[in-house]
Design an enzyme around this catalytic site. Structure first.
Site, PDB file in Angstrom:
ATOM      1  N   SER A  98       0.832  -1.204   0.000  1.00  0.00           N
ATOM      2  CA  SER A  98       0.000   0.000   0.000  1.00  0.00           C
ATOM      3  C   SER A  98       0.870   1.259   0.000  1.00  0.00           C
ATOM      4  O   SER A  98       1.682   1.452  -0.910  1.00  0.00           O
ATOM      5  CB  SER A  98      -0.956  -0.054   1.191  1.00  0.00           C
ATOM      6  N   ASP A 222      -9.694  -5.435  -4.428  1.00  0.00           N
ATOM      7  CA  ASP A 222      -9.139  -4.321  -3.653  1.00  0.00           C
ATOM      8  C   ASP A 222      -9.993  -3.068  -3.854  1.00  0.00           C
ATOM      9  O   ASP A 222     -10.151  -2.585  -4.979  1.00  0.00           O
ATOM     10  CB  ASP A 222      -7.701  -4.061  -4.094  1.00  0.00           C
ATOM     11  N   HIS A 250      -7.584  -5.624  -0.088  1.00  0.00           N
ATOM     12  CA  HIS A 250      -6.335  -4.886   0.121  1.00  0.00           C
ATOM     13  C   HIS A 250      -5.362  -5.647   1.020  1.00  0.00           C
ATOM     14  O   HIS A 250      -4.171  -5.371   1.005  1.00  0.00           O
ATOM     15  CB  HIS A 250      -6.671  -3.526   0.738  1.00  0.00           C
TER      16      HIS A 250
END
Length: 281
Positions: A98, A222, A250
């Protein structure tokens, strides 16, 4: 083994160093708003296979210092460089999730991939989390601004609601509670300012500066960093391979942790990772 590395005169970064005698070193950079503890299901497995796993807590998160300023990608990349130099790391695998993936990409561009042999990106927040002219695939900037406002007004509730978009698979309540405890360790100031960073900053120009073999892992469900971001990374990074995770959002490093760990090890050990086929489905 945990210790601190000074990256500025008044800022220290926490480092978790597991199996320092390992055959290969993997430096993990966590995402927002977590800490290196999120990689527990890698740190439980990979050192047993002979890998040295280093997890850092980005400034403002986990056990690292929490200064008022410094929550932009350039500074985060410089912090990583300070850790790399302090530990004397060479020929290591840089791995980021991320916002940690965005930090890893900025490190590769800003520091010319110093010491990095291979790069692994998972659900990376690049090239842009938010929509821009010519790039309609991200979230509306207003949605991230709302997260920032919620952080300043009721951060625990913001984190509770975030869980609905973070994971695709059902989680047990104890696991959900554990994740939020990790998130609570961040400062509210850092949580908000890093959100502003991934709202406002982009990495389109950085992708083409990456020269090392790169693995891109991304969940097809995601809702934080949309799958189109992974496709853009694959297109922009010359020596990259994209592997989709069919049952993940995610949090693919937990939701499909066995596949995740296998793909990462295969990438590290493959001597031919400079030769890539088309993306896996």
């Amino acid at each position: 083994m945990g210790y601190f590395v000074r990256v500025e005169p008044h800022v220290k970064i926490f480092v978790e160093d597991i199996h320092p005698a390992g055959k290969r070193t993997i430096l993990f950079i966590h995402g927002w708003p977590l800490s290196n503890r999120a990689f527990e299901y890698q740190f439980n497995v990979l050192p047993a296979q002979g890998y040295r796993c280093i997890g850092i807590d980005l400034r403002g998160f986990g056990e690292s210092d929490k200064p008022w300023d410094g929550y932009r990608l350039d500074r985060m990349a410089d912090d990583v460089r300070a850790v790399v130099d302090a530990l004397g790391l060479r020929d290591f695998i840089l791995a980021g999730h991320s916002y940690g993936g965005a930090t890893a990409i900025r490190y590769m561009a800003r520091h010319q991939g110093h010491g990095v042999a291979k790069l692994a990106l998972f659900a990376a927040a690049a090239p842009s989390v938010t929509r821009r002219p010519g790039f309609p695939y991200g979230q509306p900037k207003e949605a991230v601004s709302e997260l920032i406002e919620q952080t300043y007004n009721d951060r625990p509730n913001m984190l509770f609601n975030l869980e609905n978009t973070f994971f695709f698979q059902h989680l047990s309540k104890p696991f959900s509670d554990w994740v939020r405890q990790i998130e609570y360790a961040a400062s509210g100031n850092a949580t908000a300012k890093v959100a502003a960073s991934f709202r406002d900053e982009s990495l389109f120009a950085d992708l083409g500066k990456i020269e090392v073999p790169t693995l891109i892992l991304h969940g097809i469900h995601d809702k934080v960093c949309y799958p189109e971001l992974a496709a853009a990374q694959h297109e922009g990074i010359k020596r990259s391979r994209l592997v989709w995770f069919q049952y993940s959002g995610h949090g693919l490093f937990y939701e499909e942790r066995d596949k995740f760990n296998r793909e990462l090890v295969k990438f590290i050990e493959d001597p031919n990772t400079h030769i890539y086929a088309e993306p896996n489905n």
